[in-house]
Every structure is written in structure tokens, then in C-alpha cells.
Design an enzyme around this catalytic site. Structure first.
Site, PDB file in Angstrom:
ATOM      1  N   SER A 106      42.896  39.078  35.845  1.00 51.52           N
ATOM      2  CA  SER A 106      43.492  37.763  35.845  1.00 51.52           C
ATOM      3  C   SER A 106      44.397  37.366  34.645  1.00 51.52           C
ATOM      4  O   SER A 106      45.374  38.152  34.300  1.00 51.52           O
ATOM      5  CB  SER A 106      42.256  36.619  36.108  1.00 51.52           C
ATOM      6  OG  SER A 106      42.810  35.474  36.415  1.00 51.52           O
ATOM      7  N   ASP A 250      50.134  34.208  36.915  1.00 46.45           N
ATOM      8  CA  ASP A 250      49.449  35.146  36.007  1.00 46.45           C
ATOM      9  C   ASP A 250      49.347  36.409  36.666  1.00 46.45           C
ATOM     10  O   ASP A 250      49.982  36.688  37.795  1.00 46.45           O
ATOM     11  CB  ASP A 250      47.948  34.340  36.001  1.00 46.45           C
ATOM     12  CG  ASP A 250      47.049  34.467  37.168  1.00 46.45           C
ATOM     13  OD1 ASP A 250      47.438  34.536  38.384  1.00 46.45           O
ATOM     14  OD2 ASP A 250      45.801  34.475  37.049  1.00 46.45           O
ATOM     15  N   ASP A 252      47.527  38.398  38.397  1.00 44.27           N
ATOM     16  CA  ASP A 252      47.123  38.718  39.946  1.00 44.27           C
ATOM     17  C   ASP A 252      47.419  37.601  40.743  1.00 44.27           C
ATOM     18  O   ASP A 252      46.841  37.725  41.835  1.00 44.27           O
ATOM     19  CB  ASP A 252      45.545  38.969  39.848  1.00 44.27           C
ATOM     20  CG  ASP A 252      44.676  37.405  39.570  1.00 44.27           C
ATOM     21  OD1 ASP A 252      45.202  36.785  38.771  1.00 44.27           O
ATOM     22  OD2 ASP A 252      43.838  37.535  40.259  1.00 44.27           O
ATOM     23  N   ASP A 254      47.071  34.500  41.285  1.00 44.82           N
ATOM     24  CA  ASP A 254      46.043  33.216  41.946  1.00 44.82           C
ATOM     25  C   ASP A 254      46.219  32.029  41.346  1.00 44.82           C
ATOM     26  O   ASP A 254      45.554  30.995  41.689  1.00 44.82           O
ATOM     27  CB  ASP A 254      44.909  33.797  42.151  1.00 44.82           C
ATOM     28  CG  ASP A 254      43.773  34.105  40.852  1.00 44.82           C
ATOM     29  OD1 ASP A 254      44.908  34.004  39.583  1.00 44.82           O
ATOM     30  OD2 ASP A 254      42.863  34.488  40.691  1.00 44.82           O
TER      31      ASP A 254
END
Length: 464
Positions: A106, A250, A252, A254
Site C-alpha cells: 500500500s 498510492d 495499489d 485504493d
């Protein structure tokens, strides 16, 4: 560095000692335990797991280890390659798979990676399920498949496109008005998969895209957490390009944050507030965010006659309370939009589409839109954990000191004062204690955070 095992997955830094970092042996150990858990859920002939990753330098190594371990357990793998967390979440039910694994840490820096684990609904495992996998990993009692029962790996690189199609098909995403608005947007993809997925979505919506750090090579050009202090180049580029606003995600994809046309932060906390404002205006109902999120969501929800409630931090906790309260939109104040009409997972692509729909409808600048929401200011600070720091005892002492205030202790300690609040908790993703505060000015929020940092230091007998 301690290997962190929590509801947010198995997370650690690459290299070092087994059991202390995310080494190849640890990746295999926990992938095998997850595979064994998958096979415990249902007795069937064939099992399938979707695996995708962000663009981290260690990503391919970890993904190959994880996929081939699942093959060894007797599970078929759908390799969707470079992807996003929400895309993997969408792919699991599309594939009628038994689960999914996302290889991403993340917002953590490049030396980190993690296994994020999903169930057959494409949602994060809860604490009970996660504990079972940890027990299996520690027990070492895993039955691997014989040579005639090994799994196989198939590749499917279509899921970013399929995810975008699902977003564009959402009833509240107004494609034609967005196209007619002719927006110009700068995208900071932090050299991960958001630099691929977000521009593709924007181009499908007729938005002119200026790309900044959109090469998915894993070399993050700045700290990948989408906070103001990391986004000076995005702010500068938005002004130079005379863009309508800037987008940053970010690694990833999300978490989602915006920069207005003047290069000023819209406020990461206000990503959810703005998207909720739009959704609630069309489909009034209840909302949920976590305890470390702004009060502004409560205010907007109540404006439309709904009820707001806060959960413990962690996407799985937010989703659980969202389902209980039958909410129309929820998420986390760190820029995580969870829109059940799409799926129960934080999704920056959904957030971008809803925000653009709101902007097209309002026909106003992003800075003007921000002024329509209540003004709250947050301070987000942290204390590095050391072996000598007894966090539970410190939090208990704080709880006793403030027992006459409005307290919530489902996740650390949150103290709600009339004009502000403070939330103290151990992080699920880093070896730190987080100190979040919110007040009516930035100075008041910072001062409140500093006050509690000093209190923690006093209780622990250390300088912090």
C-alpha cells in the site's frame, strides 16, 4: 524490522532474517497457509485464487513465489499481473474464484511488500479468518498436492479494462456530462499501477490527462503516502498546466487525494466527504467511516437525513459496519472510497468517477467545491515503537486520565471533546503509535497532538 501480521495482511521489509522480515521463506510459508485455509472452506474438486500486484521492485519475485506455492498446494492461479487492489477485488467474483491475493504494501516505501488476503467475495479476511491462517502457518501442518494434483497458472491481463467498464456502468457515473466538461487533470501515479489505471479511466471519460510519475517501474519518486508534504511537484505541475485539478493515488490505488486548480490540497479527508455528498444527494442513506476520519462526513450525512457511525480502523471493520447499517457509501478518511454499488473495497477508480460526476454537475472549480464543506483540520503524527514501550499500558493510563470525557476504546483510545478529538492507536501496518487529532484550525489540531505526545512521553518516562 518486525514482520507484521494483522487484519491488513502479512507485511514486512524485503531481505534480512526469516521470521523478522518478509523473506522468500516467509512468503512461501504464508501463501501455503492461505492455500490450506482456502481448501478448508469447501470440499470441491478444483480451487482457484486470483493473484495480482502493484509495481514494487520486489513484486515479481514475491508473486512468483506465492503463485507457485499455491500451485504446490493444488490450487489453480489466475495471474492478472500488474494490477490494483480494487481490480483484484473485482476480479475474484468475476472469476468465481475461492479467494485472491494482492502483493502490495500500500502506502509503505519501496522496501516493503505484503500479502493482502481476500475471501471468495473479493473482500479482506476478518480477524477470525486471519487468525486461522496464522495458526496454520505456525503449525506447519500443510498437505501439499501430489504430482498429478498440482495447480496450474493462467494469465489474464484484461481486468484493468474490465474494472474500468464496471466503473463507467455505475448509474451515478455521468459519462456524457463529464465528457462535455472537457476537464484537464494531472495524475501522479507514484510510478506504480495507478499511473496506468487512472489515466486509462480518465481517457475513457474524455478527460485530458497530464502524466506525472506514471511509469509502473516501482521506483517511487517521493514518499508514496498521498499527503501534502509529499506532493509539491504535483501541486506545481497543476498550476503550470492550468489544469482543473490533480489526482494522486498510492501504489495499489485504493487511496485517492486531490489537488485543486491552485495547487492546494483538497484535503485527503475530504475525498470521501465530496463523493458522499454526491451519492447522498441522489440516494440518501447512512454512512460509515473509521474512528480516525473527519467529522465532516457526519455533518454531510446528517444534512441529507442519514445517520453516521464510526468503526475501528481497518477496511474489514469499516465494511462490516457498512453492511450492518446498510449504508449507501462509506470508507476511510485517508482517501478510501467504498461504494457498495460497485463492491465492498476501497477503490480510487470509483472515487475518481464519482468526483468527476459531482464536478460536472456543480460546474464549479475544485477550490469552490471545497468551500461548500465544513472546515475541520487534522494532525496526523506518530511515535516509533521500541521494545521498551508498553503501548497497552500507556493507552490504559490515558483512558483513566480522561475517563470523564466521551471515550471510545474499540480501537486504541479515542477522546471526543466538544470542539475536537484525539485518537491514539497502534498501527496495523507499521511499528508505530498513531496520534490523530481534529480541530477547527490546523494550529489547534497540531497543538492537541503535541500535547498528547508529551503525555505519552511522560507516562512512558521517555523523550518523544
Amino acid at each position: 524490522m518486525t514482520l507484521i501480521k494483522s487484519i491488513s495482511g502479512i507485511r514486512g521489509t524485503i531481505g534480512g532474517q526469516v521470521g523478522e522480515n518478509l523473506t522468500p521463506i516467509d512468503a512461501v510459508k504464508f501463501a501455503a497457509a492461505y492455500g490450506a485455509w482456502i481448501k478448508q472452506q469447501r470440499d470441491k474438486k478444483d480451487y482457484k485464487v486470483v493473484v495480482g500486484r502493484d509495481a514494487r521492485i520486489s513484486g515479481k519475485m514475491i508473486q512468483d513465489l506465492v503463485m507457485n506455492t499455491l500451485v504446490g498446494v493444488g490450487i489453480h492461479v489466475v495471474d492478472i499481473g500488474l494490477s490494483t487492489t480494487p481490480t483484484v477485488e473485482v476480479a475474484v467474483p468475476m472469476e468465481h474464484a475461492d479467494g485472491g491475493i494482492i502483493l502490495t504494501a500500500s502506502h509503505n516505501p519501496k522496501q516493503w511488500n505484503a500479502l493482502k488476503l481476500l475471501n471468495s467475495d473479493g473482500e479482506f479476511l476478518d480477524g477470525v479468518e486471519g487468525a486461522k491462517i496464522l495458526d496454520i502457518a505456525e503449525s506447519g501442518t500443510i498437505d501439499f498436492a501430489d504430482v498429478d494434483s498440482l495447480g496450474k497458472i493462467t494469465k489474464n491481463k484484461a481486468y484493468i479494462d474490465l474494472h474500468i467498464i464496471e466503473v463507467l456502468d455505475l448509474p451515478l457515473v455521468t459519462v456524457n456530462p463529464i465528457e462535455e466538461a472537457r476537464f484537464k487533470v494531472v495524475v501522479d501515479g507514484v510510478n506504480s499501477t495507478g499511473g496506468w489505471a487512472i489515466p486509462l479511466l480518465l481517457e475513457r471519460l474524455g478527460v485530458e490527462v497530464v502524466k506525472l510519475y506514471c511509469e509502473p517501474n516501482g521506483h517511487f519518486p517521493h514518499n508514496p503516502e498521498p499527503l501534502k508534504e509529499h506532493l509539491s511537484e504535483l501541486s506545481k505541475r497543476v498550476v503550470e498546466e492550468r489544469a482543473d485539478f490533480g489526482i494522486v493515488v498510492d501504489p495499489d490505488v485504493d487511496r485517492l487525494a486531490f489537488v485543486d486548480e491552485n495547487g492546494e490540497m483538497f484535503g485527503e479527508e475530504y475525498t470521501l466527504v465530496a463523493c458522499a455528498d454526491y451519492v447522498l444527494s441522489k440516494t440518501p442513506g447512512n454512512t460509515v467511516s473509521n474512528m480516525s476520519s473527519t467529522r465532516a462526513l457526519r455533518d454531510v450525512t446528517e444534512k441529507y437525513g442519514g445517520t453516521y457511525e464510526a468503526s475501528a480502523v481497518g477496511e474489514v471493520n469499516v465494511v462490516k459496519l457498512m453492511k450492518q447499517n446498510k449504508v449507501v457509501i462509506g470508507g476511510e478518511g485517508n482517501g478510501g472510497i467504498i461504494y457498495p454499488e460497485a463492491h465492498y473495497g476501497r477503490d480510487a477508480l470509483v472515487g475518481v468517477a464519482l468526483f468527476l460526476s459531482l464536478l460536472a454537475e456543480k460546474d464549479m472549480k475544485v477550490s469552490e467545491l471545497r468551500k461548500t464543506y465544513p472546515d475541520y483540520y487534522m494532525s496526523k503524527k506518530k511515535i516509533e515503537l521500541t521494545p521498551s514501550l508498553d503501548v497497552d499500558a500507556i493507552l490504559k493510563a490515558i483512558e483513566e486520565r480522561y475517563q470523564n470525557e466521551q471515550l471510545t476504546t474499540i480501537d486504541g483510545v479515542k477522546i471526543d471533546f466538544p470542539e475536537n478529538w484525539v485518537h491514539l492507536r497502534k498501527s496495523n501496518t507499521e511499528p508505530i503509535v498513531r496520534i490523530y487529532t481534529e480541530a477547527k484550525s490546523q494550529t489547534l489540531a497540531d497543538d492537541l497532538a503535541d500535547k498528547f505526545i508529551e503525555e505519552i512521553g511522560s507516562i512512558a518516562g521517555i523523550n518523544v
